[in-house]
Design a protein around this motif. Structure first.
Motif, mmCIF file in Angstrom:
data_model
loop_
_atom_site.group_PDB
_atom_site.id
_atom_site.type_symbol
_atom_site.label_atom_id
_atom_site.label_comp_id
_atom_site.label_asym_id
_atom_site.label_seq_id
_atom_site.Cartn_x
_atom_site.Cartn_y
_atom_site.Cartn_z
ATOM 1 N N PHE A 1 0.450 -1.103 -0.073
ATOM 2 C CA PHE A 1 -0.081 -0.009 -0.296
ATOM 3 C C PHE A 1 0.851 1.515 -0.101
ATOM 4 O O PHE A 1 0.464 2.164 -0.618
ATOM 5 C CB PHE A 1 -0.922 -0.207 1.460
ATOM 6 C CG PHE A 1 -2.115 1.088 1.091
ATOM 7 C CD1 PHE A 1 -3.185 0.479 -0.182
ATOM 8 C CD2 PHE A 1 -1.825 2.069 1.886
ATOM 9 C CE1 PHE A 1 -4.517 1.312 -0.063
ATOM 10 C CE2 PHE A 1 -3.476 3.498 1.937
ATOM 11 C CZ PHE A 1 -4.174 2.778 0.840
ATOM 12 N N ASN A 2 1.920 0.838 1.156
ATOM 13 C CA ASN A 2 3.128 2.386 1.030
ATOM 14 C C ASN A 2 2.734 3.589 0.464
ATOM 15 O O ASN A 2 2.117 4.289 -0.289
ATOM 16 C CB ASN A 2 3.719 1.670 -0.253
ATOM 17 C CG ASN A 2 5.201 2.743 -0.174
ATOM 18 O OD1 ASN A 2 5.237 2.904 1.526
ATOM 19 N ND2 ASN A 2 6.185 2.927 -1.277
ATOM 20 N N ILE A 3 2.441 4.226 1.950
ATOM 21 C CA ILE A 3 1.134 5.637 1.561
ATOM 22 C C ILE A 3 2.807 6.728 2.627
ATOM 23 O O ILE A 3 3.487 6.406 2.876
ATOM 24 C CB ILE A 3 0.496 5.678 2.885
ATOM 25 C CG1 ILE A 3 -0.183 6.882 2.504
ATOM 26 C CG2 ILE A 3 1.293 5.436 3.929
ATOM 27 C CD1 ILE A 3 -1.689 6.913 3.603
ATOM 28 N N GLN A 4 2.678 7.904 1.727
ATOM 29 C CA GLN A 4 3.823 8.685 2.181
ATOM 30 C C GLN A 4 3.163 10.134 1.522
ATOM 31 O O GLN A 4 1.768 10.409 1.160
ATOM 32 C CB GLN A 4 5.125 9.333 1.064
ATOM 33 C CG GLN A 4 5.675 7.526 0.396
ATOM 34 C CD GLN A 4 6.642 7.864 -0.453
ATOM 35 O OE1 GLN A 4 6.427 8.684 -1.196
ATOM 36 N NE2 GLN A 4 7.177 6.396 -1.093
ATOM 37 N N GLY A 5 3.537 10.990 2.200
ATOM 38 C CA GLY A 5 2.718 12.263 2.651
ATOM 39 C C GLY A 5 3.253 12.795 3.861
ATOM 40 O O GLY A 5 3.848 12.428 4.781
ATOM 41 N N THR B 1 1.159 13.247 -1.657
ATOM 42 C CA THR B 1 0.330 12.494 -1.273
ATOM 43 C C THR B 1 0.398 11.221 -2.002
ATOM 44 O O THR B 1 1.227 11.501 -3.072
ATOM 45 C CB THR B 1 -0.941 12.054 -0.677
ATOM 46 O OG1 THR B 1 -1.271 13.260 0.887
ATOM 47 C CG2 THR B 1 -1.421 10.662 0.211
ATOM 48 N N VAL B 2 1.613 9.960 -1.592
ATOM 49 C CA VAL B 2 1.570 8.967 -2.257
ATOM 50 C C VAL B 2 1.060 7.995 -2.359
ATOM 51 O O VAL B 2 1.711 7.501 -0.543
ATOM 52 C CB VAL B 2 2.865 9.217 -3.177
ATOM 53 C CG1 VAL B 2 3.279 7.365 -3.778
ATOM 54 C CG2 VAL B 2 3.445 9.995 -3.566
ATOM 55 N N ILE B 3 -0.008 6.991 -2.170
ATOM 56 C CA ILE B 3 0.089 5.581 -2.029
ATOM 57 C C ILE B 3 -0.143 5.031 -3.650
ATOM 58 O O ILE B 3 -0.614 5.188 -4.246
ATOM 59 C CB ILE B 3 -1.435 6.173 -2.182
ATOM 60 C CG1 ILE B 3 -2.634 6.783 -0.740
ATOM 61 C CG2 ILE B 3 -2.992 4.974 -2.100
ATOM 62 C CD1 ILE B 3 -3.387 7.305 -0.780
#
Length: 186
Positions: A135-139, A166-168
């Motif tokens: 899923f790797n979420i960033q932000g 945001t990156v998903i």
């Protein structure tokens, strides 16, 4: 050994001392792996009987620190009050550079209360250890989440959170705004 989100807790040492109704607690850990994490959690507590003779615990968190790699989160002094049916937090704050999370208010299993989580530029990458792999979420998230309980033990969740860059799952989403009003059993 224990993994808590992206923090690995290994080689822990606990110190606990009690005198009358006072308790002193210290937990330290220091991993020796390449992605070293280390930390020290400190607190004092008073065990007492409340108005109805039930045990209550007043906890004072003391300056503490949790580190993972080069990132160290400072935990500031705060107060936590535990009873049979309630937990209350007063200004429990963890901060790293411009990031912070703050827990304030209470949660009740038998009455009305509001528990509030405030975030300031919180790195969402910290959550990847808690969610499904890939899923790797960033932000960076800033905003508030409130969990509200009432006398009928119904819960409500209010969200007002913004995330930048945001990156998903590897896909750039950009700015995201989460807003909700959820009321259980209505």
């Amino acid at each position: 050994e224990m993994d808590l989100a992206s923090f690995r807790i290994k080689d822990g040492r606990m110190s606990l001392s009690a005198d009358n109704n006072s308790i002193k607690f210290k937990y330290a850990y220091g991993n020796t792996t390449q992605t070293a994490s280390k930390g020290e959690l400190n607190a004092d507590a008073i065990l007492k009987r409340g108005k109805q003779g039930k045990f209550e615990l007043d906890i004072n968190t003391l300056p503490s620190e949790i580190c993972s790699g080069k990132e160290c989160w400072k935990i500031r002094p705060a107060k936590i009050h535990l009873t049979e049916y309630n937990v209350k937090f007063k200004n429990l704050i963890a901060a790293h550079k411009s990031q912070s999370i703050k827990l304030d208010g209470g949660y009740s299993f038998a009455g009305k209360d509001t528990l509030q989580l405030d975030m300031e530029k919180f790195d969402l990458d910290r959550l990847n250890g808690l969610i499904k792999e890939g899923f790797n979420i960033q932000g960076k998230a800033t905003g508030t989440a409130k969990l509200i309980t009432n006398n009928q033990n119904r819960k409500s969740l209010l969200l007002n959170i913004n995330s930048d860059s945001t990156v998903i799952a590897g896909k750039v989403v950009g700015s995201v705004h989460l807003s909700s009003i959820w009321k259980e059993n209505e």
